[in-house]
Design a protein around this motif. Structure first.
Motif, mmCIF file in Angstrom:
data_model
loop_
_atom_site.group_PDB
_atom_site.id
_atom_site.type_symbol
_atom_site.label_atom_id
_atom_site.label_comp_id
_atom_site.label_asym_id
_atom_site.label_seq_id
_atom_site.Cartn_x
_atom_site.Cartn_y
_atom_site.Cartn_z
ATOM 1 N N THR A 2 0.844 -1.207 -0.148
ATOM 2 C CA THR A 2 -0.039 0.134 0.078
ATOM 3 C C THR A 2 0.852 1.278 -0.188
ATOM 4 O O THR A 2 1.880 1.164 0.229
ATOM 5 N N LEU A 46 -21.832 5.354 -8.841
ATOM 6 C CA LEU A 46 -22.302 4.217 -9.783
ATOM 7 C C LEU A 46 -23.663 3.648 -9.392
ATOM 8 O O LEU A 46 -24.443 3.553 -10.047
ATOM 9 N N VAL A 96 -0.168 2.658 -7.953
ATOM 10 C CA VAL A 96 -0.158 1.511 -6.491
ATOM 11 C C VAL A 96 0.405 0.178 -7.274
ATOM 12 O O VAL A 96 1.272 -0.402 -6.912
ATOM 13 N N MET A 97 -0.204 0.057 -8.459
ATOM 14 C CA MET A 97 0.371 -1.428 -8.982
ATOM 15 C C MET A 97 1.678 -1.470 -9.599
ATOM 16 O O MET A 97 2.330 -2.391 -9.348
ATOM 17 N N MET B 29 -8.502 -6.712 -6.895
ATOM 18 C CA MET B 29 -8.647 -5.082 -6.958
ATOM 19 C C MET B 29 -7.494 -4.579 -8.188
ATOM 20 O O MET B 29 -7.790 -3.846 -8.739
ATOM 21 N N GLY B 33 -8.831 -3.372 -11.764
ATOM 22 C CA GLY B 33 -8.184 -2.000 -12.035
ATOM 23 C C GLY B 33 -7.782 -1.885 -13.393
ATOM 24 O O GLY B 33 -8.079 -1.192 -14.024
ATOM 25 N N GLY B 86 -15.551 -1.708 -6.442
ATOM 26 C CA GLY B 86 -15.711 -0.421 -5.641
ATOM 27 C C GLY B 86 -16.492 -1.180 -4.303
ATOM 28 O O GLY B 86 -16.284 -0.638 -3.150
HETATM 29 C C1 HEM Z 1 -10.610 3.314 -13.621
HETATM 30 C C2 HEM Z 1 -9.614 2.226 -13.190
HETATM 31 C C3 HEM Z 1 -9.448 1.942 -11.772
HETATM 32 C C4 HEM Z 1 -8.233 1.444 -11.285
HETATM 33 C C5 HEM Z 1 -6.971 1.500 -12.190
HETATM 34 C C6 HEM Z 1 -8.372 1.400 -10.069
HETATM 35 C C7 HEM Z 1 -7.311 0.684 -9.073
HETATM 36 C C8 HEM Z 1 -7.360 0.627 -7.671
HETATM 37 C C9 HEM Z 1 -6.444 -0.034 -6.964
HETATM 38 C C10 HEM Z 1 -5.227 -0.643 -7.259
HETATM 39 C C11 HEM Z 1 -6.873 -0.170 -5.692
HETATM 40 C C12 HEM Z 1 -6.183 -0.816 -4.481
HETATM 41 C C13 HEM Z 1 -5.439 0.281 -3.758
HETATM 42 C C14 HEM Z 1 -4.941 -0.357 -2.517
HETATM 43 O O1 HEM Z 1 -4.936 -1.532 -2.174
HETATM 44 O O2 HEM Z 1 -4.149 0.432 -1.769
HETATM 45 C C15 HEM Z 1 -8.235 0.478 -5.662
HETATM 46 C C16 HEM Z 1 -8.997 0.676 -4.596
HETATM 47 C C17 HEM Z 1 -10.320 1.091 -4.536
HETATM 48 N N1 HEM Z 1 -11.148 1.391 -5.742
HETATM 49 FE FE1 HEM Z 1 -10.446 1.490 -7.609
HETATM 50 N N2 HEM Z 1 -9.701 1.556 -9.675
HETATM 51 C C18 HEM Z 1 -10.293 1.929 -10.691
HETATM 52 C C19 HEM Z 1 -11.650 2.221 -10.752
HETATM 53 C C20 HEM Z 1 -12.516 2.420 -9.719
HETATM 54 C C21 HEM Z 1 -14.118 2.612 -9.854
HETATM 55 C C22 HEM Z 1 -14.834 2.578 -11.137
HETATM 56 C C23 HEM Z 1 -14.568 2.447 -8.432
HETATM 57 C C24 HEM Z 1 -15.934 2.754 -7.656
HETATM 58 C C25 HEM Z 1 -16.921 2.033 -8.176
HETATM 59 C C26 HEM Z 1 -13.203 2.263 -7.557
HETATM 60 C C27 HEM Z 1 -13.378 2.240 -6.040
HETATM 61 C C28 HEM Z 1 -12.426 1.778 -5.415
HETATM 62 C C29 HEM Z 1 -12.498 1.855 -3.787
HETATM 63 C C30 HEM Z 1 -13.757 2.080 -2.985
HETATM 64 C C31 HEM Z 1 -11.184 1.485 -3.296
HETATM 65 C C32 HEM Z 1 -10.564 1.112 -1.897
HETATM 66 C C33 HEM Z 1 -9.831 2.359 -1.441
HETATM 67 C C34 HEM Z 1 -9.117 2.106 0.038
HETATM 68 O O3 HEM Z 1 -9.275 0.852 0.297
HETATM 69 O O4 HEM Z 1 -8.535 2.946 0.206
HETATM 70 N N3 HEM Z 1 -12.213 2.132 -8.277
HETATM 71 N N4 HEM Z 1 -8.395 0.790 -6.896
#
Ligand code: HEM
Lengths: 143, 136
Positions: A2, A46, A96-97, B29, B33, B86
């Motif tokens: 993270t 969404l 992050v990735m 995730m 993603g 999400g």
């Molecule tokens: C557009 C491309 C997207 C990418 C590349 C992406 C990437 C990521 C990644 C890698 C994480 C994990 C972060 C971690 O483990 O520290 C994450 C967490 C998250 N994503 Fe996405 N995401 C995308 C789209 C979305 C969408 C459309 C939503 C909502 C519907 C969303 C909602 C979330 C939420 C709520 C988290 C959790 C955050 C947290 O734990 O702090 N993401 N995302």
């Protein structure tokens, strides 16, 4: 890994900070805060968006009516904000990735943060323009 | 700087890991993603920016798009991946901030109910869309 783990990596290279905290207040922390807020915001949108689109099963007029609200100036502006939020989340998600899977990711986490912010601005300036030209010109008496 | 690790090479650690669920969730995730970059950013670009953006969207526009299996599949994958990505993210957020077990429990119940509702409704709408229904 993270963002918090990233910050720890970085401290190894830089030595501990004089205020004694390794992560708190660091740009790495704020990038994570923003990632979380934009993710949650998008998730709530969404929910609403699937409901409004479901109106296509009710009637063409019902659907056209909600879509009209998306074309109003205020919702149009909010939509620019949503696009900005999703774009940040996507770009930071890539970062992050890269930190997780690319051997040099942790080392370059900070330059990658500045890079994504620059990319964000470069995309959002024309993006906001194309999303709002019509609304703005209609507001000021154009066609 | 050396990290203080507790005998990392000690022969066998007791069965600490009973389930790999959190690992799977972490991987999901990232995999979702990657797919969402194309699906969601493409969707936002087409709907909000490409020729006229939101101003050209109406029932007829939706009917035109969903007459193609390509866009049906696009929207269906985006719905499922975004909702689960999400929702799973929000599960983490609830775990982080809920202080009482009962609060955490009920927040998650609400989250899972909303996810099932949105997935079911969205899937139903994509599969049963009918361009010929009466105008009102
Ligand atoms: C557009 C491309 C997207 C990418 C590349 C992406 C990437 C990521 C990644 C890698 C994480 C994990 C972060 C971690 O483990 O520290 C994450 C967490 C998250 N994503 Fe996405 N995401 C995308 C789209 C979305 C969408 C459309 C939503 C909502 C519907 C969303 C909602 C979330 C939420 C709520 C988290 C959790 C955050 C947290 O734990 O702090 N993401 N995302």
């Amino acid at each position: 890994m993270t963002d918090s783990a990233m910050a720890t990596e970085q401290v190894v290279a830089r030595g501990s900070r004089s205020n004694g905290t390794l992560y708190r207040g660091d740009p790495g922390m704020w990038s994570w805060v923003a990632h979380r807020i934009t993710g949650v915001l998008t998730f709530f949108f969404l929910f609403a968006h699937v409901l409004d689109t479901a109106l296509v099963r009710v009637s063409p007029n019902a659907y056209d009516q909600v879509i009209e609200t998306y074309k109003s100036p205020i919702v149009n502006l909010l939509e620019v904000g949503l696009v900005g939020a999703v774009l940040y989340h996507a770009l930071n998600g890539i970062r992050v990735m890269l930190v997780d899977f690319w051997a040099k990711g942790p080392k370059y986490q900070k330059p990658m943060l500045w890079t994504l912010l620059v990319v964000w601005v470069l995309v959002m300036v024309p993006g906001a323009y194309f999303m709002m030209v019509r609304t703005v010109s209609e507001m000021f008496g154009g066609s | 700087m050396t990290l203080a690790l507790d005998k990392p090479r000690s022969p066998r650690r007791p069965a600490a890991r009973r389930s790999n669920f959190e690992l799977a969730s972490w991987l999901f995730m990232r995999i979702s993603g990657i797919a969402l970059i194309v699906l969601v950013l493409g969707h936002l670009f087409i709907m909000n920016i490409l020729d006229g953006g939101v101003h050209r969207i109406n029932f007829a526009f939706v009917a035109g798009r969903w007459s193609s299996p390509f866009w049906q599949l696009w929207d269906l994958s985006m719905l499922w991946l975004a909702e689960i990505h999400g929702g799973n993210g929000l599960r983490t957020v609830i775990n982080d901030y809920a202080r009482k077990d009962t609060t955490r429990f009920w927040l998650k119940v609400m989250l899972y109910v909303s996810m099932v509702l949105i997935l079911a409704l969205g899937t139903y709408v994509i599969f049963t869309f009918d361009a010929t229904i009466p105008a009102d």
